[in-house]
Write a protein that holds these residues in place. Structure first.
Motif, PDB file in Angstrom:
ATOM      1  N   MET A   1      -4.848  45.706 -32.069  1.00  0.00           N
ATOM      2  CA  MET A   1      -5.427  45.968 -33.209  1.00  0.00           C
ATOM      3  C   MET A   1      -4.924  44.953 -34.239  1.00  0.00           C
ATOM      4  O   MET A   1      -3.640  44.547 -34.205  1.00  0.00           O
ATOM      5  N   ILE A   2      -5.811  44.589 -35.353  1.00  0.00           N
ATOM      6  CA  ILE A   2      -5.484  43.423 -36.436  1.00  0.00           C
ATOM      7  C   ILE A   2      -4.182  44.029 -37.106  1.00  0.00           C
ATOM      8  O   ILE A   2      -4.241  45.280 -37.598  1.00  0.00           O
ATOM      9  N   GLU A   3      -3.404  43.060 -37.551  1.00  0.00           N
ATOM     10  CA  GLU A   3      -2.172  43.522 -38.491  1.00  0.00           C
ATOM     11  C   GLU A   3      -2.527  44.272 -39.892  1.00  0.00           C
ATOM     12  O   GLU A   3      -3.389  43.704 -40.430  1.00  0.00           O
ATOM     13  N   GLY A   4      -2.117  45.249 -40.320  1.00  0.00           N
ATOM     14  CA  GLY A   4      -1.965  45.908 -41.343  1.00  0.00           C
ATOM     15  C   GLY A   4      -3.217  47.021 -41.396  1.00  0.00           C
ATOM     16  O   GLY A   4      -3.423  47.775 -42.305  1.00  0.00           O
ATOM     17  N   PHE A   5      -3.865  47.160 -40.386  1.00  0.00           N
ATOM     18  CA  PHE A   5      -4.878  48.296 -39.859  1.00  0.00           C
ATOM     19  C   PHE A   5      -4.068  49.389 -39.626  1.00  0.00           C
ATOM     20  O   PHE A   5      -3.162  49.713 -38.611  1.00  0.00           O
ATOM     21  N   ARG A   6      -4.285  50.501 -40.332  1.00  0.00           N
ATOM     22  CA  ARG A   6      -3.575  51.963 -39.917  1.00  0.00           C
ATOM     23  C   ARG A   6      -4.623  52.826 -39.808  1.00  0.00           C
ATOM     24  O   ARG A   6      -5.830  53.202 -40.794  1.00  0.00           O
ATOM     25  N   PHE A   7      -4.584  53.586 -38.889  1.00  0.00           N
ATOM     26  CA  PHE A   7      -5.459  54.863 -38.581  1.00  0.00           C
ATOM     27  C   PHE A   7      -4.658  56.210 -38.665  1.00  0.00           C
ATOM     28  O   PHE A   7      -3.606  56.347 -38.042  1.00  0.00           O
ATOM     29  N   LEU A   8      -5.139  57.005 -39.458  1.00  0.00           N
ATOM     30  CA  LEU A   8      -4.239  58.310 -39.841  1.00  0.00           C
ATOM     31  C   LEU A   8      -5.192  59.543 -39.679  1.00  0.00           C
ATOM     32  O   LEU A   8      -5.876  60.168 -40.302  1.00  0.00           O
ATOM     33  N   PRO A   9      -5.096  59.883 -38.262  1.00  0.00           N
ATOM     34  CA  PRO A   9      -5.988  61.079 -37.794  1.00  0.00           C
ATOM     35  C   PRO A   9      -5.567  62.465 -38.490  1.00  0.00           C
ATOM     36  O   PRO A   9      -4.457  62.810 -38.699  1.00  0.00           O
ATOM     37  N   GLU A  10      -6.693  62.960 -38.753  1.00  0.00           N
ATOM     38  CA  GLU A  10      -6.485  64.691 -39.476  1.00  0.00           C
ATOM     39  C   GLU A  10      -5.505  64.315 -40.556  1.00  0.00           C
ATOM     40  O   GLU A  10      -4.583  65.386 -40.872  1.00  0.00           O
ATOM     41  N   TYR A  11      -5.467  63.456 -41.479  1.00  0.00           N
ATOM     42  CA  TYR A  11      -4.640  63.319 -42.682  1.00  0.00           C
ATOM     43  C   TYR A  11      -4.977  64.490 -43.507  1.00  0.00           C
ATOM     44  O   TYR A  11      -3.976  65.169 -44.035  1.00  0.00           O
TER      45      TYR A  11
ATOM     46  N   VAL B   1      -8.511  55.851 -42.985  1.00  0.00           N
ATOM     47  CA  VAL B   1      -8.017  54.512 -42.313  1.00  0.00           C
ATOM     48  C   VAL B   1      -7.765  53.561 -43.570  1.00  0.00           C
ATOM     49  O   VAL B   1      -8.196  53.511 -44.694  1.00  0.00           O
ATOM     50  N   VAL B   2      -6.791  52.804 -43.161  1.00  0.00           N
ATOM     51  CA  VAL B   2      -6.502  51.787 -44.431  1.00  0.00           C
ATOM     52  C   VAL B   2      -6.289  50.350 -43.629  1.00  0.00           C
ATOM     53  O   VAL B   2      -5.949  50.165 -42.759  1.00  0.00           O
ATOM     54  N   LEU B   3      -7.131  49.514 -44.687  1.00  0.00           N
ATOM     55  CA  LEU B   3      -7.254  48.302 -44.353  1.00  0.00           C
ATOM     56  C   LEU B   3      -6.337  47.367 -45.257  1.00  0.00           C
ATOM     57  O   LEU B   3      -6.736  47.093 -46.408  1.00  0.00           O
ATOM     58  N   GLY B   4      -5.270  47.052 -44.791  1.00  0.00           N
ATOM     59  CA  GLY B   4      -4.204  46.466 -45.475  1.00  0.00           C
ATOM     60  C   GLY B   4      -3.635  45.138 -44.872  1.00  0.00           C
ATOM     61  O   GLY B   4      -4.302  44.854 -43.730  1.00  0.00           O
ATOM     62  N   GLY B   5      -2.998  44.340 -45.344  1.00  0.00           N
ATOM     63  CA  GLY B   5      -2.407  43.192 -44.730  1.00  0.00           C
ATOM     64  C   GLY B   5      -3.460  42.122 -44.505  1.00  0.00           C
ATOM     65  O   GLY B   5      -4.558  41.974 -44.954  1.00  0.00           O
ATOM     66  N   VAL B   6      -3.427  41.597 -43.206  1.00  0.00           N
ATOM     67  CA  VAL B   6      -4.460  40.647 -42.618  1.00  0.00           C
ATOM     68  C   VAL B   6      -5.734  41.547 -42.600  1.00  0.00           C
ATOM     69  O   VAL B   6      -6.813  40.951 -42.723  1.00  0.00           O
ATOM     70  N   SER B   7      -5.671  42.702 -41.923  1.00  0.00           N
ATOM     71  CA  SER B   7      -7.188  43.486 -41.923  1.00  0.00           C
ATOM     72  C   SER B   7      -7.841  43.724 -43.218  1.00  0.00           C
ATOM     73  O   SER B   7      -8.935  44.075 -43.096  1.00  0.00           O
ATOM     74  N   ARG B   8      -7.115  43.455 -44.315  1.00  0.00           N
ATOM     75  CA  ARG B   8      -7.936  43.597 -45.511  1.00  0.00           C
ATOM     76  C   ARG B   8      -9.296  42.783 -45.533  1.00  0.00           C
ATOM     77  O   ARG B   8     -10.154  43.094 -46.206  1.00  0.00           O
ATOM     78  N   ARG B   9      -9.072  41.781 -44.961  1.00  0.00           N
ATOM     79  CA  ARG B   9     -10.166  40.578 -44.780  1.00  0.00           C
ATOM     80  C   ARG B   9     -10.915  40.693 -43.484  1.00  0.00           C
ATOM     81  O   ARG B   9     -11.523  39.858 -43.064  1.00  0.00           O
ATOM     82  N   ALA B  10     -10.731  41.694 -42.731  1.00  0.00           N
ATOM     83  CA  ALA B  10     -11.450  41.644 -41.587  1.00  0.00           C
ATOM     84  C   ALA B  10     -12.741  42.328 -41.490  1.00  0.00           C
ATOM     85  O   ALA B  10     -12.960  43.382 -42.362  1.00  0.00           O
ATOM     86  N   TYR B  11     -13.666  42.059 -40.766  1.00  0.00           N
ATOM     87  CA  TYR B  11     -15.095  42.499 -40.601  1.00  0.00           C
ATOM     88  C   TYR B  11     -15.134  43.890 -40.164  1.00  0.00           C
ATOM     89  O   TYR B  11     -14.267  44.217 -39.190  1.00  0.00           O
TER      90      TYR B  11
END
Length: 200
Positions: A1-11, A160-170
Motif C-alpha cells: 500500500m502506498i505510503e501515507g494511506f490509512r484505513f480506519l475500519p468502523e471508526y 480513509v486518510v490520504l496523507g503523505g505520498v498517497s495524497r497525490r495518488a489516483y
C-alpha cells in the motif's frame, strides 16, 4: 500500500453513523444536492453532491474550483458537523482546520473514475474521507494514472486518510452495493470528504 494511506475500519459506531446521517440530511435541506458537470464537455456527473464549510468544491463546464456559495442557491454552505471536525483533529495531524466538507451522494449506478485531488494549494494537508450507508468498492492506485491499482470494500463508518505520498495518488469508486445498508432513507451511500484548501 502506498505510503501515507490509512484505513480506519468502523471508526464511527452505528449510533454515531445514525446521528451523523441525520445531521447531514438536515443540512442538505438548505444546501441541496445538485449534479455537477465535467469541465469542457459539460457531461453530467453520476454522483450528486453538495458541500459544507467555508468553501465548497464545484465542477462545471468552466472547470474545477472552490467557492464560498452554493452554485444553485447562491447561499453560503452550511457548517461542517462537529463530529467531522473532531475526526480531522484526531487523524489529520495538521495544524489548521478543514475548510471544505464535500458531500457526495452515490446511488445504485453511481461511480467515480480514477482521479487525484489537485485543486487545493494546501497540498501537505491530508484528505480525510468517511463512508456512510451502502458499501463501495474503492480503488487506489499510484502517482501515475497507469500505475497498478488495488481494490478494497468500504463499509459504513469506515474512514480513509490520504496523507503523505498517497495524497497525490489516483483513487476512485468502481461501484456501490446498493442493498448492503439501511442506514440512509431510500438507500445509497453518502461519502464525506474533508479538505484543507489554502495553506494556513
Amino acid at each position: 500500500m502506498i505510503e501515507g494511506f490509512r484505513f480506519l475500519p468502523e471508526y464511527f459506531s452505528p449510533a454515531q453513523q445514525k446521528a451523523l446521517v441525520a445531521e447531514i440530511l438536515s443540512l442538505l435541506e438548505t444546501c441541496p444536492l445538485y449534479r455537477g458537470a465535467m469541465p469542457r464537455t459539460g457531461k453530467a456527473m453520476s454522483v450528486r453532491n453538495s458541500n459544507l464549510g467555508p468553501l465548497g468544491w464545484v465542477s462545471d463546464i468552466k472547470g474545477y474550483r472552490y467557492q464560498p456559495t452554493h452554485p444553485a442557491t447562491g447561499e453560503p454552505w452550511g457548517p461542517i458537523p462537529k463530529a467531522m471536525l473532531d475526526l480531522w483533529s484526531d487523524v489529520s495531524d495538521y495544524p489548521a482546520p478543514p475548510q471544505a466538507c464535500l458531500v457526495n451522494w452515490y446511488e445504485a449506478g453511481s461511480r467515480l473514475g480514477l482521479h487525484i485531488d489537485a485543486d487545493e494549494t494546501a497540498r501537505d494537508a491530508p484528505v480525510v474521507s468517511v463512508s456512510l450507508g451502502s458499501r463501495a468498492l474503492f480503488r487506489l492506485g499510484g502517482l501515475e494514472r497507469s500505475d497498478p491499482t488495488s481494490s478494497m470494500r468500504l463499509a459504513s463508518g469506515d474512514v480513509v486518510v490520504l496523507g503523505g505520498v498517497s495524497r497525490r495518488a489516483y483513487h476512485g469508486v468502481d461501484r456501490i452495493y446498493p442493498d448492503s445498508s439501511t442506514l440512509i432513507p431510500g438507500g445509497g451511500r453518502i461519502n464525506l470528504t474533508l479538505r484543507r484548501v489554502t495553506a494556513p
